[in-house]
Design an enzyme around this catalytic site. Structure first.
Site, PDB file in Angstrom:
ATOM      1  N   GLU A  28      29.494  42.377  40.210  1.00  0.00           N
ATOM      2  CA  GLU A  28      30.800  42.207  40.845  1.00  0.00           C
ATOM      3  C   GLU A  28      31.560  41.186  40.031  1.00  0.00           C
ATOM      4  O   GLU A  28      31.145  40.033  39.938  1.00  0.00           O
ATOM      5  CB  GLU A  28      30.621  41.680  42.280  1.00  0.00           C
TER       6      GLU A  28
ATOM      7  N   CYS B  44      37.513  36.183  44.840  1.00  0.00           N
ATOM      8  CA  CYS B  44      37.708  37.293  43.887  1.00  0.00           C
ATOM      9  C   CYS B  44      38.753  38.260  44.427  1.00  0.00           C
ATOM     10  O   CYS B  44      39.410  38.967  43.684  1.00  0.00           O
ATOM     11  CB  CYS B  44      36.423  38.038  43.578  1.00  0.00           C
TER      12      CYS B  44
END
Ligand SMILES: Cc1cc2nc3c(=O)[nH]c(=O)nc-3n(C[C@H](O)[C@H](O)[C@H](O)COP(=O)(O)OP(=O)(O)OC[C@H]3O[C@@H](n4cnc5c(N)ncnc54)[C@H](O)[C@@H]3O)c2cc1C
Lengths: 449, 521
Positions: free
Chosen positions: B283, B317
């Protein structure tokens, strides 16, 4: 209080009120007509589509744009009644779209005008004067966009100040109306403005109430000074639970400042749908007893609460216990209990009962009478556009009425309009029951236990 | 084993003063510094090579940690391999039960854990509390998922044979975690691996070893055997040594694109002695855009954009980094947004009234400041109040930049800080084109009240998570499975029903049940 006697009195008042309802005017929801409302109340999808449309009207730039949105929403309705299928067909051509957009915008505007008395306080004056003539006082509420910046907070405060400047002299020039101008505490100001703390600061944070409180304080203090100088009443509305702490602390702290000991008249709102509203009332009454304001006792407006769905959804989505009653009857019962407590707490507070529910209102009137109060010692409040008939009925019976009158342009008014429409097509609403012909005996029955 | 259906752990109701007071008390009771060992099986080595500090008061030491050597990385992998047979043979229900006990352990200490995340990573209270809840959610969610997975998948059966497909664990999993969700993300990756029968070596971010220790303590307290979960605090070299080890079958990584691509590249090379083709679950970053159409309700859009871009100082994020707004309402939006940002408070995470906490470390502060300077040089910095930014600590003013040239690096780089760029677009399709031109595709948001626009943007959007009329941040386990597409990640969705498939391999057993013409069953 003797329950059977109270119940008898409630029925008496209720029947009297029902008789005083102006019959020719039709019911507010009927009067809205638009047929759409009727349809909307019956079909969830349609209701959603229509309210989403009303919501977006001010953001549309052209009739074509309006029609595109309308059709977009209606597309999601599975069961389209014939008028809507016709509308969908109309939207196939550019000219059709323009016509459809213009027509739908006009009907939304028409709807909005039933709830909103003018685009600004000056424009509202003729309506306010007519209401005063009809023995109905008002509280003006300035609609606006959400406040997200300091500039917007200042602008709202300035609009409030300007509204006081317009309202005070305009009301001063009106004819005397003894019923509306004095109770056993003293003089009741004619000019009355409702304000929202969420518009007075961009910094309301549920987890940091001090922040919004401190940021709103200077603006509200100035407004209190202005109201005091003009002899007007300032009422601070209550909003969602997220801001209750900030609002309550702000108002109670400011009003305890020495400079406001003798004025202005001011008030807060207690929401009976909150399970912990009895404790909030304890706190308010403790404050009121510890903070005597001779001649300008704190006005407590008792309401059920306008953010029921929001509170339920928010709590559920976070996994919290729901802060509002989930049973309508429990909310109504609590409303009656709080009514009685508030009335007993007089003269430390002044009491305003804000409801369109014939039972809740009749209960308040009956309760006041049985407690030996004069009719002048309880104020009955209604919303413009929804409680017009009730307001007139109350006035006809010589009771003291105040109508809450929103003022603002269409853009600013739309959020308000959507909320009112949602509230009154909701199945668990007195107005809905009344409009759908529920018999008077049931409308006046005590809330189920 | 039957369990209640999954439900998200409720966050604290911080609008109640009593709840806030309990959190503040938990912070006062926090005893620091924490000592974080290299903890391999039963062996602990305490040391002080690695120091984590409070980003708001860098003088305050939060954790003193040992820094793992490459030899320790190898020892940890050996321990994990040693524990693998027993743990993978443990019935799925027993593994799930251990995870649920770990969840209970965290629940009991939720305030202390939130306080630690607040101190070590400057997570403001609401975010810190949400991080604890998400860690608990991952444990509860993957425990249930692994139970389902243990049933295998149905196959066609014909007379004379018995066919079975089951999912078996891949082996040793290296978990390399970031600091920005210091409990939830390491716990999520670790819990997924453990639930499915893998054994784990966790390398927490060097900025957050204290939180990493809590993850391991929770799991061990829950009954995960010591060898099945080891803690390897350390720097990038420890992570690299761990990932490169031939006995590591799976690497679960959340972090920067640079490190992630390196891991992917290195993992592709089969090393001598390796018995697995390494699988990397990565990720990485994004460049998340919020599209605002002319019919948007700005009263809703502005607070949501502010929360998306400046919550946790833009260090999620999922944080919004660009706003692409219809030129018809660009000026109004910019003015209101700038005004909203101007009244944000930059301040300590512990203060409920702060909006923008400090950044994680000095280098982050320098990076964001240099981007802000570049924004000022290239375009118009619309809002950047410096006067109330605390001097000590890694604080940065919240910045809005507008009118940047289209080639500006600010419109491409992941800034990972409180800096938001606003651009006018002709129409929705131009906005979609700009989003489509980006190599990364993590989150995005759209503000529009037209259902057709919503459908159109959804069909054109490459992002892993698209949010309509809400913030880009705050994905919930089981409700918004989270993960990016394109260069943002390997396309897996944490907190989603198929995440666990990354940690297993299917194995098929087909048995001949015909003997001398007789079907024996
Ligand atoms: C003059 C005036 C001022 C007002 N000011 C405010 C204010 O400052 N703040 C504010 O929040 N509201 C305010 N209101 C709105 C008020 O709270 C009510 O929403 C509205 O008046 C409807 O209540 P009712 O008694 O008229 O009707 P009813 O039909 O008897 O009651 C409807 C109300 O019951 C409650 N309810 C609905 N369903 C349920 C359920 N399942 N379980 C429990 N309760 C339920 C909700 O509160 C709903 O609004 C004001 C109303 C008036 C008339």
């Amino acid at each position: 209080m003797h329950r059977p006697a109270l119940e008898r009195e409630i029925q008496l008042v209720g029947h009297e009120l029902a008789k005083a309802f102006p019959s020719r005017r039709g019911h507010p929801i009927r009067a809205l007509d638009e047929r759409a409302m009727d349809l909307a109340a019956r079909d969830e999808e349609l209701r959603a589509a229509l309210f989403r449309f009303v919501d977006v009207v001010p953001a549309c730039r052209s009739a074509g744009d309006l029609a595109t949105h309308l059709i977009g929403f209606l597309d999601e309705v599975h069961d389209q009644p014939p008028p809507l299928s016709a509308a969908m067909r109309m939207a196939c051509s550019g000219a059709g779209r323009a016509a459809l957009g213009a027509a739908s915008a006009a009907s939304v505007r028409h709807m909005a005008h039933r709830f909103i008395v003018g685009s600004d306080p000056r424009a509202a004056l003729p309506t306010l004067a007519r209401l005063w003539h009809d023995a109905i006082a008002t509280s003006v509420d300035l609609l606006g966009e959400a406040t997200v910046t300091a500039v917007e907070a200042d602008r709202y405060a300035a609009r409030c100040a300007a509204a006081l400047d317009v309202l005070a002299p305009a009301y001063a020039a009106m004819d005397p109306h003894p019923l509306l101008e004095r109770d056993s505490v003293g003089v009741l100001p004619r000019a009355n403005l409702s304000v929202k703390v969420s518009a007075l600061t961009p910094l309301l944070r549920a987890e940091a109430p001090a922040r919004g409180r401190d940021d709103a304080a200077p603006r509200l203090r100035e407004l209190l000074r202005r109201a005091d100088a003009l002899g007007a009443h300032l009422h601070i509305d209550m909003e969602s639970l997220d801001s209750r702490e900030a609002v309550l602390e702000l108002v109670l702290e400011l009003l305890a400042e020495p400079e406001f000991e003798r004025g202005p008249s001011a008030g807060i709102v207690l929401q009976a749908y909150l399970r912990d509203s009895p404790e909030t009332l304890d706190r308010v009454l403790d404050w009121a007893r510890a903070t005597p304001r001779p001649g300008v006792a704190l006005v407590v407006r008792l309401v059920k609460g306008a953010y029921w769905d929001h509170e339920v959804v928010e709590a559920r989505s976070h996994g919290w216990s729901v802060p509002v009653f989930e049973e309508k009857a429990a909310c109504d019962r609590n409303f009656e209990t709080l009514t009685e407590r508030l009335m007993q707490a007089r003269p430390a507070v002044r009491v305003a009962i804000a409801s369109h529910n014939l039972r809740s209102v009749s209960h308040a009137i009956a309760c006041n009478r049985l407690q030996g109060g004069s009719d002048a010692d309880v104020e009955l409040q209604v919303l413009r556009g929804l409680g017009d008939d009730l307001g007139h009925a109350l006035a006809t019976l010589g009771l003291r009425v105040r109508a809450y009158c929103p003022v603002g342009d269409l853009v600013a008014g739309m959020a308000y309009l959507v909320r009112r429409l949602l509230e009154n097509t909701a199945n668990e609403s007195f107005l809905h029951d009344q409009a759908t012909g529920v018999p008077l005996e049931l409308l006046l029955a005590p809330p189920a236990t | 084993m039957t369990l209640e259906p999954f439900a998200n752990e409720p966050v604290l109701e911080l609008r109640r003063a009593a709840q806030r007071a309990k959190l503040t008390a938990a912070l006062d009771e926090l005893v620091l510094p924490l000592r974080v060992p290299v903890w391999i099986g039963e062996d602990r080595r305490d040391d002080e090579q690695l120091v984590s500090t409070d980003p708001g008061e860098p003088e305050r030491v939060v954790a003193l940690a040992a820094s793992a050597t490459p030899a320790e990385a190898a020892a940890a992998v050996a321990a994990a391999r040693g524990a693998f047979n027993a743990w993978s043979a443990t019935p799925a229900a027993d593994r799930a039960a251990a995870l649920l006990r770990a969840a209970a352990w965290m629940r009991e200490r939720r305030r202390a854990l939130a306080a630690l995340a607040l101190r070590e990573c400057a997570k403001p209270w609401t975010d810190a509390d949400a991080d604890v809840c998400e860690a608990i959610d991952f444990l509860e969610f993957y425990a249930r998922g692994a139970l389902r997975l243990a049933d295998g998948a149905p196959l066609l059966q014909v007379p004379g044979e018995r066919n079975e497909l089951r999912y078996v664990p891949r082996g040793v999993c290296a978990v390399i975690a970031p600091w920005n969700f210091p409990l939830a993300i390491p716990m999520g990756m670790t819990a997924a691996a453990l639930a499915t029968g893998n054994t784990v070596v966790l390398k927490p971010a060097e900025q957050a070893p204290g939180c990493g220790l809590m993850v391991v303590e929770a799991l061990r307290a829950g009954g995960v055997p010591a060898g099945a979960i080891s803690l390897l605090p350390g720097g990038g070299d420890a992570g690299a040594a761990l990932a490169a080890h031939p006995d590591v079958a799976t690497i679960a990584f959340t972090g920067s694109a640079a490190v992630g691509s390196e891991l992917l590249r290195d993992a592709a090379a089969v090393q001598p002695g390796a018995r697995d083709l390494k699988r990397v679950i990565a990720e990485m970053g994004g460049k998340n855009c919020v599209i605002v159409d002319a019919d948007a309700d700005l009263d809703d859009a502005i607070p949501a954009i502010v929360a998306s871009a400046f919550g946790y100082a833009g260090q999620k994020c999922s944080a919004a980094s660009r706003v692409l707004v219809s030129e018809q309402i660009h000026d109004v939006l910019l003015e209101r947004l700038a005004g909203a940002v101007a009244c944000l408070t930059v301040g300590p995470a512990a203060d409920f009234a702060s909006d923008v906490p400090p950044l994680i470390e000095r280098s982050a502060q320098q990076r964001v400041r240099s981007y802000a300077a570049q924004a000022a040089a290239e375009g118009a910095v619309v809002s950047a109040r410096q006067d109330d930014v605390p001097a000590a600590g890694w604080y940065c003013a919240a910045v809005i930049a507008a009118s940047l040239p289209s080639r500006s690096a600010l419109l491409r780089d992941e800034i990972f800080g409180p800096l938001l760029c606003v651009e006018a677009v002709r129409d929705i399709d131009e906005a979609c084109d700009l989003v489509d031109a980006l190599p990364v595709a993590l989150t995005g948001a759209l503000f529009s009240r037209n259902p057709r626009t919503v459908a159109h943007v959804a069909s054109r959007s490459p992002v892993g998570n698209l949010y309509v009329n809400r913030a880009t941040t705050g994905a919930m386990v089981g409700r918004q499975p989270f993960g990016g597409n394109r260069l943002s990640g390997t396309g897996t969705k944490a907190g989603g029903s198929d995440y666990l498939l990354q940690f297993v391999q299917p194995q098929v057993l087909s048995e001949n049940t015909l003997r001398h013409g007789l079907v024996i069953s």
